[in-house]
Design an enzyme around this catalytic site. Structure first.
Site, PDB file in Angstrom:
ATOM      1  N   GLY A  64       0.447  -1.253   0.004  1.00  0.00           N
ATOM      2  CA  GLY A  64       0.051   0.143  -0.532  1.00  0.00           C
ATOM      3  C   GLY A  64       0.704   0.973  -0.006  1.00  0.00           C
TER       4      GLY A  64
ATOM      5  N   CYS B 150     -11.456   5.149 -30.179  1.00  0.00           N
ATOM      6  CA  CYS B 150     -11.808   6.144 -30.645  1.00  0.00           C
ATOM      7  C   CYS B 150     -12.899   5.847 -29.227  1.00  0.00           C
ATOM      8  CB  CYS B 150     -13.195   5.402 -31.685  1.00  0.00           C
ATOM      9  SG  CYS B 150     -12.218   5.460 -32.962  1.00  0.00           S
ATOM     10  N   GLU B 151     -11.947   6.867 -27.944  1.00  0.00           N
ATOM     11  CA  GLU B 151     -13.208   6.679 -27.075  1.00  0.00           C
ATOM     12  C   GLU B 151     -12.656   8.123 -25.739  1.00  0.00           C
ATOM     13  OE1 GLU B 151     -14.041   4.359 -23.707  1.00  0.00           O
ATOM     14  OE2 GLU B 151     -13.949   2.535 -24.777  1.00  0.00           O
TER      15      GLU B 151
HETATM   16  C1  PLP Z   1      -2.393  -4.972  -4.555  1.00  0.00           C
HETATM   17  C2  PLP Z   1      -2.471  -6.077  -3.008  1.00  0.00           C
HETATM   18  C3  PLP Z   1      -0.860  -5.799  -1.972  1.00  0.00           C
HETATM   19  C4  PLP Z   1      -0.100  -4.852  -3.094  1.00  0.00           C
HETATM   20  O1  PLP Z   1      -0.300  -2.747  -3.140  1.00  0.00           O
HETATM   21  P1  PLP Z   1       0.695  -2.236  -3.789  1.00  0.00           P
HETATM   22  O2  PLP Z   1      -0.433  -0.371  -3.134  1.00  0.00           O
HETATM   23  O3  PLP Z   1       1.154  -1.631  -5.795  1.00  0.00           O
HETATM   24  O4  PLP Z   1       1.676  -2.356  -2.432  1.00  0.00           O
HETATM   25  C5  PLP Z   1      -0.109  -6.166  -1.463  1.00  0.00           C
HETATM   26  N1  PLP Z   1      -1.024  -7.317  -0.960  1.00  0.00           N
HETATM   27  C6  PLP Z   1      -2.665  -7.500  -1.464  1.00  0.00           C
HETATM   28  C7  PLP Z   1      -4.026  -8.522  -0.605  1.00  0.00           C
HETATM   29  C8  PLP Z   1      -2.925  -6.974  -2.325  1.00  0.00           C
HETATM   30  O5  PLP Z   1      -4.445  -6.913  -3.095  1.00  0.00           O
END
Ligand code: PLP
Length: 428
Positions: free
Chosen positions: A239, A346-347
């Site tokens: 994340g 075409c969007e």
């Molecule tokens: C998408 C995802 C990640 C990675 O998220 P990032 O924001 O790219 O670091 C990690 N764990 C799970 C379960 C995910 O779905």
């Protein structure tokens, strides 16, 4: 430090001019830097020192086999969300014990595959999934290690479509449910619960929600341990955001490590992380050629590229911002003009950005979309029967095509005509 730099006015990836790749491979083309991938991985993992953490790279961010193999050689595990991603991780050399299988809707076939393969950890996201896992484990006579994914009900993430940790999102179970399901799993004798997991969103630039989520997991761990149920590990997800150039710089991995230390100082627990974007985003660019500039006499100036939303969907899908750099730098005093940067599809959605200030560009010029290494090529498609965009991996002065552009023959050859539509077949 940054492996995409201009040298003598020409944008390079490490020691390779992007122009050379464009000439040899054609455009549009994704280009990844081995040095950046490696650096991001080691900086992330090292940020938690002296604490040793497992890093299971989130394969969905960029699942190219050579990218995965690059990370696997550095010791990365793999966070996967489908059978296909598990197969990729294994083919790239990730040890099966370091593969985590996540996802809100694993099919029974996928679970059976993962169990038979022996993946290191199944992250269970709901009670019906736990039921299915227990049943399949019994059928196969295996005792898989698993985690319960908790939905800590915190708001985080750069865009509503990539926020996953609120109660209204489909991911994970509530806190009370997590304790109950973990205990149930422990008592089943069929599966081995080893961890609680969370992943609250993507492109997170404020660490507070992450820290809150981690603290919630610690409280649940204490609760379970209080009931005599061991919890060896927490899987804290991914994340962490990356700079997309128009935003304040997100906190670095070292700040994440500080938050982790605040929560887990003196607490006996193993930690796993699942970063995706922060490893891959700034390790890749999308190089595209200008087809032409369409300047309406009444005003707007359209920069029409040979890349389109099927190659890079983030702007259309998430309103994402990508820095766009001419591959050949303009003179420092060159005036900037506002361009609507668009693809040929075409969007109206096939618009990368509007009113972007760029030096004057003309047909055949090359531009690079920066920070396109994550959620770029993996989300590409052949919409409009445009060949799937190729991928190139650079390593120092060498580069290799690690996913070639398909030929039209290959593309059309994948679609056999229904037998009754054969043009030269015998009549019925
Ligand atoms: C998408 C995802 C990640 C990675 O998220 P990032 O924001 O790219 O670091 C990690 N764990 C799970 C379960 C995910 O779905």
């Amino acid at each position: 430090m940054n492996h995409f730099e201009a040298r003598a006015g020409e944008l390079h990836c490490e020691d390779v001019p992007l122009r050379r790749i464009a000439q040899q491979v054609g455009t549009p083309v994704y280009v990844y830097s081995t040095a950046t991938l490696s650096r991001h991985f080691t900086v992330f993992q090292g940020a938690f020192a002296p604490r040793a953490v497992e890093v299971a790279y989130a394969v969905k961010a960029n699942s190219n086999l050579s990218v995965l193999a690059t990370l696997a050689r550095l010791g990365a595990g793999a966070d996967t969300v489908s059978q296909g991603e598990i197969l990729r991780a294994l083919k790239a050399g990730v040890p099966v014990g370091k593969v985590v299988f996540s996802g809100a809707g694993k099919t029974r076939a996928e679970l059976a595959f993962a169990l038979a393969a022996g993946v290191g950890q199944i992250n269970v996201e709901s009670e019906p999934e736990l039921d299915a896992l227990i049943q399949i484990a019994r059928e196969l006579g295996v005792q898989p290690a698993m985690a319960i994914r908790v939905n800590p009900d915190v708001g985080a993430g750069g865009h509503a479509k990539i926020s996953t940790g609120k109660a209204e999102n489909k991911f994970g179970v509530s806190l009370g449910e997590a304790v109950r399901l973990y205990a149930r799993a422990a008592g089943s004798g069929a599966v081995r619960p080893v961890a609680l997991a969370c992943h609250v969103g993507s492109q997170i630039t404020d660490l507070q929600p992450l820290e809150d989520a981690y603290r919630t997991l610690r409280v649940l761990t204490e609760q379970l341990r209080g009931q005599g149920i061991p919890v060896a590990k927490l899987d804290l997800g991914g994340g962490l955001g990356v700079p997309y150039f128009n935003q304040p710089a997100p906190p670095p991995p070292s700040a994440l490590a500080e938050a982790v230390n605040r929560v887990f100082e003196g607490f006996d627990i193993a930690l796993t992380f699942e970063p995706g974007r922060v490893i891959a985003a700034n390790a890749g660019v999308l190089v595209s050629e200008v087809i032409h500039v369409h300047h309406r006499p009444e005003g707007r100036r359209f920069l029409v590229l040979d890349a389109a939303m099927n190659d890079l969907i983030r702007p259309a899908m998430y309103d994402a911002y990508h820095d766009i750099r001419p591959v050949t730098a303009a003179a420092p005093d060159a005036p900037l003009l506002p361009y609507d940067v668009v693809g040929p599809i075409c969007e109206t959605g096939d618009t990368f950005t509007r009113g972007r200030l760029l030096p004057e560009l003309k047909a055949r010029d090359l531009v690079a979309f920066m920070s396109a290494g994550a959620y770029g090529a993996v989300m590409s498609s052949e919409y409009n029967t445009r060949p799937l965009v190729p991928e190139v991996l650079v390593n120092g002065a060498q580069f290799a095509v690690v996913r070639p552009r398909p030929t039209y023959e290959e593309m059309l050859g994948r679609e056999p005509l229904a037998p009754w539509l054969e043009l030269d077949g015998a009549s019925p």
